[in-house]
Write a protein that holds these residues in place. Structure first.
Motif, mmCIF file in Angstrom:
data_model
loop_
_atom_site.group_PDB
_atom_site.id
_atom_site.type_symbol
_atom_site.label_atom_id
_atom_site.label_comp_id
_atom_site.label_asym_id
_atom_site.label_seq_id
_atom_site.Cartn_x
_atom_site.Cartn_y
_atom_site.Cartn_z
ATOM 1 N N HIS A 95 0.841 -1.193 0.000
ATOM 2 C CA HIS A 95 0.000 0.000 0.000
ATOM 3 C C HIS A 95 0.876 1.242 0.000
ATOM 4 C CE1 HIS A 95 1.039 -0.729 4.199
ATOM 5 N NE2 HIS A 95 0.825 0.557 4.423
ATOM 6 N N ASN A 96 0.261 2.395 -0.272
ATOM 7 C CA ASN A 96 1.033 3.630 -0.390
ATOM 8 C C ASN A 96 0.784 4.584 0.775
ATOM 9 O OD1 ASN A 96 -1.552 4.602 -0.920
ATOM 10 N ND2 ASN A 96 -0.958 5.745 -2.755
ATOM 11 N N HIS A 97 1.516 5.705 0.739
ATOM 12 C CA HIS A 97 1.422 6.743 1.768
ATOM 13 C C HIS A 97 1.501 8.090 1.055
ATOM 14 C CE1 HIS A 97 3.132 3.108 3.555
ATOM 15 N NE2 HIS A 97 2.470 3.441 4.643
ATOM 16 N N PRO A 98 0.400 8.522 0.413
ATOM 17 C CA PRO A 98 0.446 9.713 -0.444
ATOM 18 C C PRO A 98 0.787 11.004 0.298
ATOM 19 C CG PRO A 98 -1.826 8.999 -0.064
ATOM 20 C CD PRO A 98 -0.949 7.937 0.493
ATOM 21 N N GLY A 99 1.873 11.641 -0.127
ATOM 22 C CA GLY A 99 2.271 12.919 0.448
ATOM 23 C C GLY A 99 2.771 12.844 1.872
ATOM 24 N N MET A 100 3.095 11.651 2.348
ATOM 25 C CA MET A 100 3.419 11.470 3.765
ATOM 26 C C MET A 100 4.912 11.204 3.995
ATOM 27 S SD MET A 100 0.404 8.857 4.897
ATOM 28 C CE MET A 100 -1.278 9.063 4.340
ATOM 29 N N THR A 101 5.368 11.591 5.178
ATOM 30 C CA THR A 101 6.633 11.125 5.727
ATOM 31 C C THR A 101 6.279 10.170 6.861
ATOM 32 O OG1 THR A 101 7.702 13.233 5.203
ATOM 33 C CG2 THR A 101 8.818 11.794 6.791
ATOM 34 N N VAL A 102 6.815 8.949 6.802
ATOM 35 C CA VAL A 102 6.404 7.901 7.738
ATOM 36 C C VAL A 102 7.623 7.322 8.448
ATOM 37 C CG1 VAL A 102 5.239 5.672 7.998
ATOM 38 C CG2 VAL A 102 4.407 7.327 6.298
ATOM 39 N N PHE A 103 7.524 7.231 9.771
ATOM 40 C CA PHE A 103 8.561 6.631 10.614
ATOM 41 C C PHE A 103 8.000 5.319 11.167
ATOM 42 C CE2 PHE A 103 9.257 11.110 10.471
ATOM 43 C CZ PHE A 103 10.608 11.350 10.670
ATOM 44 N N SER A 104 8.725 4.217 10.979
ATOM 45 C CA SER A 104 8.278 2.910 11.475
ATOM 46 C C SER A 104 9.366 2.309 12.359
ATOM 47 C CB SER A 104 7.985 1.952 10.312
ATOM 48 O OG SER A 104 6.925 2.437 9.508
ATOM 49 N N GLN A 201 -4.110 3.426 -0.955
ATOM 50 C CA GLN A 201 -4.285 2.621 -2.156
ATOM 51 C C GLN A 201 -3.476 1.325 -2.033
ATOM 52 O OE1 GLN A 201 -6.178 3.115 -5.173
ATOM 53 N NE2 GLN A 201 -5.593 0.953 -5.150
ATOM 54 N N TYR A 202 -4.121 0.203 -2.296
ATOM 55 C CA TYR A 202 -3.445 -1.093 -2.286
ATOM 56 C C TYR A 202 -3.018 -1.471 -3.696
ATOM 57 C CZ TYR A 202 -5.060 -1.610 2.511
ATOM 58 O OH TYR A 202 -5.278 -1.420 3.849
ATOM 59 N N TYR A 203 -1.970 -2.335 -3.786
ATOM 60 C CA TYR A 203 -1.405 -2.714 -5.078
ATOM 61 C C TYR A 203 -1.111 -4.209 -5.134
ATOM 62 C CZ TYR A 203 -0.438 2.293 -5.532
ATOM 63 O OH TYR A 203 -0.564 3.663 -5.581
ATOM 64 N N LEU A 204 -1.098 -4.726 -6.351
ATOM 65 C CA LEU A 204 -0.502 -6.018 -6.673
ATOM 66 C C LEU A 204 0.814 -5.742 -7.376
ATOM 67 C CD1 LEU A 204 -3.636 -7.872 -8.117
ATOM 68 C CD2 LEU A 204 -2.573 -8.266 -5.886
ATOM 69 N N LEU A 222 3.351 -2.455 -10.856
ATOM 70 C CA LEU A 222 2.323 -2.385 -9.819
ATOM 71 C C LEU A 222 0.983 -2.041 -10.445
ATOM 72 C CD1 LEU A 222 4.076 -0.505 -6.860
ATOM 73 C CD2 LEU A 222 4.295 -2.883 -7.597
ATOM 74 N N SER A 223 -0.034 -2.735 -9.977
ATOM 75 C CA SER A 223 -1.397 -2.508 -10.440
ATOM 76 C C SER A 223 -2.284 -2.221 -9.242
ATOM 77 C CB SER A 223 -1.908 -3.750 -11.185
ATOM 78 O OG SER A 223 -3.265 -3.603 -11.541
ATOM 79 N N GLU A 224 -3.111 -1.175 -9.347
ATOM 80 C CA GLU A 224 -4.012 -0.838 -8.253
ATOM 81 C C GLU A 224 -5.040 -1.942 -8.029
ATOM 82 O OE1 GLU A 224 -5.834 2.936 -8.854
ATOM 83 O OE2 GLU A 224 -3.936 4.057 -8.791
ATOM 84 N N ARG A 225 -5.403 -2.113 -6.766
ATOM 85 C CA ARG A 225 -6.417 -3.095 -6.409
ATOM 86 C C ARG A 225 -7.280 -2.531 -5.285
ATOM 87 N NH1 ARG A 225 -3.757 -7.934 -2.844
ATOM 88 N NH2 ARG A 225 -5.947 -8.545 -2.907
ATOM 89 N N GLU A 226 -8.436 -3.138 -5.081
ATOM 90 C CA GLU A 226 -9.258 -2.789 -3.932
ATOM 91 C C GLU A 226 -8.625 -3.363 -2.664
ATOM 92 O OE1 GLU A 226 -11.944 -0.833 -3.993
ATOM 93 O OE2 GLU A 226 -11.637 -0.574 -6.149
ATOM 94 N N LYS A 227 -9.013 -2.843 -1.516
ATOM 95 C CA LYS A 227 -8.558 -3.423 -0.253
ATOM 96 C C LYS A 227 -8.931 -4.900 -0.223
ATOM 97 C CE LYS A 227 -9.291 -3.244 4.747
ATOM 98 N NZ LYS A 227 -10.040 -2.619 5.861
ATOM 99 N N PRO A 228 -7.976 -5.798 0.049
ATOM 100 C CA PRO A 228 -8.273 -7.236 0.056
ATOM 101 C C PRO A 228 -9.421 -7.570 1.002
ATOM 102 C CG PRO A 228 -5.911 -6.851 0.165
ATOM 103 C CD PRO A 228 -6.559 -5.517 0.317
ATOM 104 N N GLU A 229 -10.327 -8.421 0.539
ATOM 105 C CA GLU A 229 -11.509 -8.767 1.336
ATOM 106 C C GLU A 229 -11.146 -9.473 2.633
ATOM 107 O OE1 GLU A 229 -14.228 -10.965 -1.039
ATOM 108 O OE2 GLU A 229 -14.680 -9.300 -2.407
#
Length: 246
Positions: A95-104, A201-204, A222-229
């Motif tokens: 999945h993505n993080h649009p416009g974000m800075t992320v610390f993990s 957004q989730y991806y394959l 990468l191809s966009e996908r819906e959130k996995p069921e």
């Protein structure tokens, strides 16, 4: 001298670091290092966690996909703080993080991280054919795919340094897979917001070798996908030290 809990220090530092930031605006290098230094020292007990909690138990028989637990600590328009609790084999899909800075910060356990960044000089394609050998189905036409480069594809075992991703670098799209039970403390600046266009957004991902363009090492389509069921997040109560907001 007044004692300040690690999570209070984290909150105070986030307030300072993200004060003048917004979507797509990255904190200064000094502020990046300041927040990273705070997170690098975090232990599970600092946020009321221990590996023997029920959050981290393996899924029972009949549950094919382990439930992911999420502990909300704080969220405002500038940043969010929370913890993902993954049992063994738990997966947070790509999945993505649009416009974000992320610390993990991995608090305990071993996790496999695979991440990508977009290849900007290759336009999206609607004509490439992906080999779906994983599902044992014939080749299928994808509506649109976009080339991405692998940033990280490794196992990480706590204790380890905090990882950081940026709006356009550092592995903005990633997938977490729990090799063992594990917990990840995440700081997002700014957080997801549907009204502001920051949709998760989730991806394959598909190997480049499946396309006419030929093999390209370290890349994937990468191809966009819906959130996995079968992806389930369950909220859990935060039981760590109280944060005093200011």
């Amino acid at each position: 001298m007044v004692f300040v809990s690690p999570v209070q220090k984290l909150y105070n530092t986030c307030n300072e670091v993200f004060d003048s930031c917004s979507a797509g605006i990255i904190p200064s290098p000094d502020n990046i290092q300041k927040l990273k230094a705070v997170l690098d020292d975090f232990k599970p007990a600092d946020v009321g966690l221990s590996p023997d909690m029920p959050h981290f138990r393996a899924s029972v028989a009949g549950k094919s996909t382990p439930v992911i637990r999420y502990i909300h600590i704080h969220e405002c328009e500038k940043f969010s703080i929370g913890i993902f609790c993954l049992p063994p084999s738990g997966v947070i899909p790509l999945h993505n993080h649009p416009g974000m800075t992320v610390f993990s910060k991995l608090l305990f356990g071993t996790m496999h991280i695979k991440s990508y960044d977009w290849v900007d000089d290759v336009p999206p394609s609607t004509s490439a054919v992906v080999s779906t050998s994983k599902s044992k189905q014939p080749d299928v036409q994808q509506p649109e795919v976009r080339l991405a480069k692998v940033k990280v594809n490794s196992n990480f075992t706590a204790p380890c340094n905090t990882s950081i991703l940026y709006p356009n670098d550092g592995g903005n799209m990633h997938c977490f897979t729990a090799v063992t039970a594990c917990a990840v403390l995440d700081v997002l600046g700014p957080p997801y917001s549907e009204p502001d266009g920051r949709h998760c957004q989730y991806y394959l991902d598909f190997p480049v070798a499946g396309f006419a363009e030929g093999e390209k090492e370290g890349s994937a389509w990468l191809s966009e996908r819906e959130k996995p069921e079968d992806l389930t997040f369950v909220g859990e109560l935060y039981r760590g030290p109280v944060i005093v907001e200011n």
